[in-house]
Design an enzyme around this catalytic site. Sequence first.
Site, PDB file in Angstrom:
ATOM      1  N   ASP A 197       0.841  -1.202   0.000  1.00 26.85           N
ATOM      2  CA  ASP A 197       0.000   0.000   0.000  1.00 26.85           C
ATOM      3  C   ASP A 197       0.879   1.257   0.000  1.00 26.85           C
ATOM      4  OD1 ASP A 197       0.962  -0.387   2.604  1.00 26.85           O
ATOM      5  OD2 ASP A 197      -0.811   0.484   3.561  1.00 26.85           O
ATOM      6  N   HIS A 213       9.804  -0.007   8.127  1.00 21.74           N
ATOM      7  CA  HIS A 213       9.069  -1.234   8.454  1.00 21.74           C
ATOM      8  C   HIS A 213       9.080  -2.260   7.314  1.00 21.74           C
ATOM      9  CE1 HIS A 213       7.131   1.083  11.706  1.00 21.74           C
ATOM     10  NE2 HIS A 213       6.894   2.023  10.821  1.00 21.74           N
ATOM     11  N   ASP A 214       8.485  -1.851   6.179  1.00 18.32           N
ATOM     12  CA  ASP A 214       8.207  -2.824   5.118  1.00 18.32           C
ATOM     13  C   ASP A 214       9.463  -3.426   4.475  1.00 18.32           C
ATOM     14  OD1 ASP A 214       5.568  -2.322   5.663  1.00 18.32           O
ATOM     15  OD2 ASP A 214       5.320  -0.868   4.045  1.00 18.32           O
ATOM     16  N   ASP A 233       6.785   1.134   1.875  1.00 20.66           N
ATOM     17  CA  ASP A 233       6.430   0.162   0.831  1.00 20.66           C
ATOM     18  C   ASP A 233       7.215   0.465  -0.445  1.00 20.66           C
ATOM     19  OD1 ASP A 233       3.515  -1.081   1.801  1.00 20.66           O
ATOM     20  OD2 ASP A 233       3.825   0.987   2.421  1.00 20.66           O
ATOM     21  N   THR A 254       2.815  -6.095   2.878  1.00 21.87           N
ATOM     22  CA  THR A 254       3.289  -4.936   3.652  1.00 21.87           C
ATOM     23  C   THR A 254       2.194  -3.887   3.828  1.00 21.87           C
ATOM     24  OG1 THR A 254       4.163  -3.824   1.691  1.00 21.87           O
ATOM     25  CG2 THR A 254       5.676  -5.301   2.861  1.00 21.87           C
ATOM     26  N   ASN A 289      -2.378   2.819   3.491  1.00 23.20           N
ATOM     27  CA  ASN A 289      -1.829   4.139   3.806  1.00 23.20           C
ATOM     28  C   ASN A 289      -2.641   5.252   3.152  1.00 23.20           C
ATOM     29  OD1 ASN A 289       0.362   3.415   5.459  1.00 23.20           O
ATOM     30  ND2 ASN A 289       1.538   2.783   3.655  1.00 23.20           N
ATOM     31  N   PHE A 342      -0.815  -0.404  12.535  1.00 25.82           N
ATOM     32  CA  PHE A 342      -1.654   0.067  11.421  1.00 25.82           C
ATOM     33  C   PHE A 342      -2.140  -1.049  10.486  1.00 25.82           C
ATOM     34  CE2 PHE A 342      -2.332   1.522   7.103  1.00 25.82           C
ATOM     35  CZ  PHE A 342      -3.337   2.466   7.303  1.00 25.82           C
ATOM     36  N   ASN A 343      -1.241  -1.882   9.954  1.00 28.81           N
ATOM     37  CA  ASN A 343      -1.658  -2.868   8.930  1.00 28.81           C
ATOM     38  C   ASN A 343      -2.702  -3.842   9.470  1.00 28.81           C
ATOM     39  OD1 ASN A 343       0.017  -1.797   7.000  1.00 28.81           O
ATOM     40  ND2 ASN A 343       1.687  -3.239   7.376  1.00 28.81           N
TER      41      ASN A 343
HETATM   42  C1  BDR Z   1       2.968  -0.044   8.556  1.00 31.04           C
HETATM   43  O1  BDR Z   1       1.948   0.921   8.366  1.00 31.04           O
HETATM   44  C2  BDR Z   1       2.202   1.687   7.219  1.00 31.04           C
HETATM   45  O2  BDR Z   1       2.022   3.052   7.468  1.00 31.04           O
HETATM   46  C3  BDR Z   1       3.598   1.374   6.782  1.00 31.04           C
HETATM   47  O3  BDR Z   1       3.673   1.392   5.367  1.00 31.04           O
HETATM   48  C4  BDR Z   1       3.845  -0.006   7.330  1.00 31.04           C
HETATM   49  O4  BDR Z   1       3.432  -1.020   6.435  1.00 31.04           O
HETATM   50  C5  BDR Z   1       3.684   0.275   9.865  1.00 31.04           C
HETATM   51  O5  BDR Z   1       2.791   0.225  10.918  1.00 31.04           O
HETATM   52 CA    CA Z   2       2.856  -0.529   4.151  1.00 27.94          CA
END
Ligand code: BDR
Ligand code: CA
Length: 309
Positions: free
Chosen positions: A10, A237-238, A15, A122, A39, A163-164
């Site tokens: 996303d 993160h991703d 990402d 991701t 996102n 978040f994800n």
């Molecule tokens: C995740 O949330 C998104 O904002 C980032 O792309 C990542 O995948 C981190 O919590």
């Molecule tokens: Ca992401």
Amino acid sequence: MGRKIILDCDPGHDDAIAIIMAGLSDDIELLGVTTVAGNSYLENTTRNALIITELAGIDVEVYPGAAKPLVRDQIVAHDIHGYSGLEGADLKEPTKKPSKEDAVHFMAKMIKENENVTIVATGPLTNVALFAKMYPQLIGKVREIVIMGGGIAFGNVTPAAEFNIYADPEAADIVFKLDVPKTLAPLDLTHQAYIQKDDVEKIRQFGSDILNTIADLLEFFMKTYKEVFGIDGAPLHDPTTIAYLIEPDMFEWEDYYIEVELKGKSTYGATVTDIWKVTKKKPNFRVLTKIDRGEFIKLLLKLMGKLKK
Ligand code: BDR
Ligand code: CA
């Protein structure tokens, strides 16, 4: 040939870096990029995936997936990624169009036609859950699902949820229960993989327009992390999922049983992790617990270096 993956994402700044790393690594064969709302809205995440693949000269199709979560109301992360989902740089409109084939059908086709396909997710897990529900006969063929999501000790949208997972907990619940090898890169891990000003400076020093654009995006991401969370250095993160597939030796991991909380008032979307094995349930995840940040940044710079003039 490298390891066959479908990158379900996303974009999103981190990402975008994951797409570039996967697309440029000789150890990975990127079969396709599938997009999901997360996102930002699906239209934006799809457009951003096209922009990034074109910017980095990665010859891969982009397959749009789910525009909404399975059950809950949609949320986005414009506070972190900006309104387009990828703010901070002067980006060219993509010339390529998204594929007419949707993400879930593309996943099914690839997994049917190939042995050993890994799904890297991701973003919210909506597409992967839909694939599992629509093609139960194919799910057993998947080599591994590598997910960035969840938090063992903390969340980032609520105190408990990441978040994800929070963006589509019902989809995550379906995916977490699948009988497929699964690896998780939670926040506890990804916050060790942060990028700092001097790393971004090194990307600029390669001296190419493409890498200056990537540096602009990373600076925006660092700025919003400072504003929203007050931290110096933004967690990539991703890209940790891609680094794990390329160089697993830079990681440590443990096997844990994890469930997604679907009912809690303050814990909706939390990834409840049985660290002490009190449930006696069979672990359903390999959980990445430590990353060697130095090696991670080295890999990032090595791959980005392929884009210098
Ligand atoms: C995740 O949330 C998104 O904002 C980032 O792309 C990542 O995948 C981190 O919590
Ligand atoms: Ca992401």
